[in-house]
Motif scaffolding. Structure first.
Motif, PDB file in Angstrom:
ATOM      1  N   SER A  36      -9.153 -13.924  57.167  1.00  0.00           N
ATOM      2  CA  SER A  36      -9.551 -12.857  58.084  1.00  0.00           C
ATOM      3  C   SER A  36      -8.588 -12.678  59.250  1.00  0.00           C
ATOM      4  O   SER A  36      -8.718 -11.729  60.006  1.00  0.00           O
ATOM      5  CB  SER A  36     -10.949 -13.148  58.626  1.00  0.00           C
ATOM      6  OG  SER A  36     -10.913 -14.357  59.354  1.00  0.00           O
ATOM      7  N   ASP A  37      -7.660 -13.602  59.423  1.00  0.00           N
ATOM      8  CA  ASP A  37      -6.658 -13.504  60.490  1.00  0.00           C
ATOM      9  C   ASP A  37      -7.277 -13.348  61.875  1.00  0.00           C
ATOM     10  O   ASP A  37      -6.830 -12.522  62.676  1.00  0.00           O
ATOM     11  CB  ASP A  37      -5.653 -12.373  60.192  1.00  0.00           C
ATOM     12  CG  ASP A  37      -4.732 -12.735  59.035  1.00  0.00           C
ATOM     13  OD1 ASP A  37      -3.964 -13.694  59.176  1.00  0.00           O
ATOM     14  OD2 ASP A  37      -4.812 -12.080  57.978  1.00  0.00           O
ATOM     15  N   HIS A  38      -8.303 -14.125  62.140  1.00  0.00           N
ATOM     16  CA  HIS A  38      -8.862 -14.182  63.496  1.00  0.00           C
ATOM     17  C   HIS A  38      -7.883 -14.905  64.432  1.00  0.00           C
ATOM     18  O   HIS A  38      -7.069 -15.718  63.989  1.00  0.00           O
ATOM     19  CB  HIS A  38     -10.179 -14.976  63.504  1.00  0.00           C
ATOM     20  CG  HIS A  38     -11.377 -14.172  63.096  1.00  0.00           C
ATOM     21  ND1 HIS A  38     -11.553 -13.670  61.836  1.00  0.00           N
ATOM     22  CD2 HIS A  38     -12.477 -13.797  63.807  1.00  0.00           C
ATOM     23  CE1 HIS A  38     -12.705 -13.028  61.776  1.00  0.00           C
ATOM     24  NE2 HIS A  38     -13.283 -13.080  62.957  1.00  0.00           N
ATOM     25  N   VAL A  39      -8.017 -14.617  65.708  1.00  0.00           N
ATOM     26  CA  VAL A  39      -7.160 -15.260  66.714  1.00  0.00           C
ATOM     27  C   VAL A  39      -7.378 -16.783  66.671  1.00  0.00           C
ATOM     28  O   VAL A  39      -8.520 -17.258  66.630  1.00  0.00           O
ATOM     29  CB  VAL A  39      -7.506 -14.720  68.120  1.00  0.00           C
ATOM     30  CG1 VAL A  39      -6.676 -15.426  69.187  1.00  0.00           C
ATOM     31  CG2 VAL A  39      -7.293 -13.212  68.177  1.00  0.00           C
ATOM     32  N   PHE A  63       8.712 -25.240  61.291  1.00  0.00           N
ATOM     33  CA  PHE A  63       8.775 -24.080  62.180  1.00  0.00           C
ATOM     34  C   PHE A  63       7.345 -23.585  62.352  1.00  0.00           C
ATOM     35  O   PHE A  63       6.646 -23.360  61.358  1.00  0.00           O
ATOM     36  CB  PHE A  63       9.646 -22.981  61.571  1.00  0.00           C
ATOM     37  CG  PHE A  63      11.096 -23.395  61.465  1.00  0.00           C
ATOM     38  CD1 PHE A  63      11.992 -23.061  62.467  1.00  0.00           C
ATOM     39  CD2 PHE A  63      11.543 -24.127  60.370  1.00  0.00           C
ATOM     40  CE1 PHE A  63      13.326 -23.463  62.384  1.00  0.00           C
ATOM     41  CE2 PHE A  63      12.866 -24.522  60.277  1.00  0.00           C
ATOM     42  CZ  PHE A  63      13.754 -24.190  61.284  1.00  0.00           C
ATOM     43  N   ILE A  64       6.932 -23.449  63.597  1.00  0.00           N
ATOM     44  CA  ILE A  64       5.531 -23.093  63.838  1.00  0.00           C
ATOM     45  C   ILE A  64       5.431 -21.623  64.240  1.00  0.00           C
ATOM     46  O   ILE A  64       5.953 -21.212  65.285  1.00  0.00           O
ATOM     47  CB  ILE A  64       4.924 -23.964  64.955  1.00  0.00           C
ATOM     48  CG1 ILE A  64       5.123 -25.452  64.630  1.00  0.00           C
ATOM     49  CG2 ILE A  64       3.444 -23.645  65.155  1.00  0.00           C
ATOM     50  CD1 ILE A  64       4.764 -26.387  65.777  1.00  0.00           C
ATOM     51  N   GLY A  65       4.778 -20.852  63.401  1.00  0.00           N
ATOM     52  CA  GLY A  65       4.521 -19.450  63.736  1.00  0.00           C
ATOM     53  C   GLY A  65       3.022 -19.218  63.728  1.00  0.00           C
ATOM     54  O   GLY A  65       2.246 -20.079  63.291  1.00  0.00           O
ATOM     55  N   MET A  66       2.623 -18.068  64.201  1.00  0.00           N
ATOM     56  CA  MET A  66       1.194 -17.736  64.168  1.00  0.00           C
ATOM     57  C   MET A  66       1.033 -16.451  63.366  1.00  0.00           C
ATOM     58  O   MET A  66       1.960 -15.644  63.269  1.00  0.00           O
ATOM     59  CB  MET A  66       0.666 -17.544  65.579  1.00  0.00           C
ATOM     60  CG  MET A  66       0.796 -18.802  66.430  1.00  0.00           C
ATOM     61  SD  MET A  66       0.207 -18.517  68.089  1.00  0.00           S
ATOM     62  CE  MET A  66       1.215 -17.150  68.584  1.00  0.00           C
ATOM     63  N   ASP A  67      -0.136 -16.295  62.784  1.00  0.00           N
ATOM     64  CA  ASP A  67      -0.398 -15.076  62.023  1.00  0.00           C
ATOM     65  C   ASP A  67      -1.862 -14.693  62.178  1.00  0.00           C
ATOM     66  O   ASP A  67      -2.733 -15.276  61.533  1.00  0.00           O
ATOM     67  CB  ASP A  67      -0.039 -15.299  60.538  1.00  0.00           C
ATOM     68  CG  ASP A  67      -0.071 -13.983  59.754  1.00  0.00           C
ATOM     69  OD1 ASP A  67      -0.202 -12.923  60.400  1.00  0.00           O
ATOM     70  OD2 ASP A  67       0.030 -14.028  58.520  1.00  0.00           O
TER      71      ASP A  67
END
Ligand SMILES: C[C@H](O)[C@H](O)[C@@H](O)C(=O)CO
Ligand SMILES: [Mn+2]
Length: 418
Positions: free
Chosen positions: A294-297, A321-325
């Motif tokens: 669901s790509d919640h914050v 490598f740390i990313g957010m989605d």
């Protein structure tokens, strides 16, 4: 530096020192970590190439909060605001559709020059950049992309990914740090396919073509992101997690683990140490799946805490490598970025604030009582005091004061937007 925060830190520092944790060293280590802020939270994954094109690929954004960015300049202003409220020095993750050019181009025509203004901005702000080919929300993505059985469609997407890699290498070279080029495609079937092999063989071969050109690892690293399912591709996802795990291992590239791309009961953090003894490295998409992708914050829940702890306890930060989605349009988008990034950083800080060597010793000698007792006690240690001190040290608001700044920005800037 406000006095109460300093005083609370002094007490916290003593308490952590008593169990062998050096909080000053921890904060120094935390300040070296970059989190990649996904630009697409700022405009609901629309981009500036075909902003009127519906979002496809089985991902979806809910909400219509006012003030989304509709130009690159607006998006950069929003990112600036968010980054000013996140402690540390970070990266921004762009998708190919976020071109900044007056030229009318398609995805198979992108070149570094179309992203020059992003690089100029990143240089001014001391930021890194990551990149993603955009293999969705396009008329040619409706029946498959890299795994399409239509040679013309497949060739279009191969060209797009090849060009994306050049853009990523340009970012890395210009900014003097590695840019991860993360490949995710939505290809799959809604209902049970008969032939599950051919699409995956086509995907393997297409990726091999995409990856033919070699670039310096110091500038660009390829990553492949798999998925369990997408809306409209419930029965079969060509680029499944197992497919890409195998692909990443055999091609010596990064594997991207998106926290929302597995069965909800799976612990994604457990995959890091299953892959890294063999693999080149990981790209993470820290996300918060609620019942599905669901790509919640991101918040500091148990799953996020486990991600931070696992990276720290197992010394995986150099290879990850740390990313957010996530993309939530029901709340202020700048606030969403700040909440997600601060929570991700908090998970790493929590990991660093534990007596790792003591716990490892207890474990290796079979003293599981100590392991359980200490990890439970750590939960009520004064982590918040260390976090607030870190925020002050990094010149960002320590507590909910950041929200006042976002509300002010909303009133002055966001509500003025059409
Ligand atoms: C927009 C992103 O590329 C996308 O979310 C992808 O990373 C993904 O996770 C698809 O489910
Ligand atoms: Mn993702």
């Amino acid at each position: 530096m406000t006095k109460p925060i300093e005083e609370a830190y002094t007490l916290a520092k003593q308490k952590y020192a008593a169990i062998g944790v050096d909080t000053d060293a921890v904060l120094e280590k935390l300040s070296q970590i970059k989190v990649s802020l996904q630009c697409w939270q700022g405009d609901d994954v629309l981009g500036f190439m075909f902003p009127d094109q519906a979002l496809t690929g089985g991902i979806s954004v809910s909400g219509n909060y006012p003030g989304k960015a509709t130009t690159p300049a607006q998006l950069r202003a929003d990112l600036d605001k968010a980054l000013s409220l996140i402690p540390g020095n970070h990266k921004v993750n762009l998708h190919a559709i976020y071109v900044d050019t007056d030229e009318k181009i398609d995805l198979d025509q992108i070149e570094p020059k179309h992203y020059e203004k992003w690089v100029q901005w990143a240089k001014e702000k001391g930021l890194g950049l990551d990149f993603n080919p955009t293999c969705f929300s396009h008329p040619k993505s409706t029946d498959g992309t890299l795994s399409s059985n239509d040679p013309e469609t497949q060739a279009f997407w191969i060209e797009h990914v090849k060009r994306s890699r050049k853009v990523a290498a340009y970012f890395g070279e210009e900014l003097n740090q590695t840019c991860v080029n993360n490949i995710w495609i939505p290809d799959g079937y809604k209902d049970n396919p008969i032939d599950k092999m051919s699409p995956r063989v086509r995907l393997r071969d297409a990726l091999d073509q995409c990856l033919e050109e070699k670039f310096d690892d110091a500038h660009m690293l390829d990553a492949v992101e798999g998925k369990l399912f997408g809306i409209g591709a419930e029965s079969f996802t060509t680029g499944s997690n197992d497919f890409y795990l195998s692909y990443a291992l055999t091609r010596d590239i990064l594997w991207t683990i998106d926290a929302g791309h597995f069965h909800p009961t799976e612990d994604v953090s457990d995959k890091f140490t299953a892959f890294l003894p063999f693999g080149k490295g990981l790209m993470l998409h820290v996300s918060r799946p609620i019942r599905w992708d669901s790509d919640h914050v991101v918040i500091l829940d148990e799953a996020t805490t486990r991600i931070g702890e696992t990276l720290v306890r197992n010394d995986l930060l150099d290879k990850t490598f740390i990313g957010m989605d996530f993309f939530d349009a029901t709340i202020n988008r700048v606030a969403a970025m700040v909440i997600g990034a601060r929570s991700t950083l908090k998970s790493l800080l929590l990991g660093m604030l534990s007596p790792i060597e003591t716990l490892k010793d207890a474990e290796s000698t079979g003293d599981f009582t100590t392991r359980l007792a200490v990890t439970e006690e750590m939960k009520s240690y004064p982590f918040g005091a260390v976090w607030e001190f870190y925020c002050q040290q990094q010149n960002v608001p320590a507590g909910t004061e950041w929200l006042t700044e976002v509300k002010d920005y909303e009133q002055k800037i966001l509500t003025e937007r059409k």
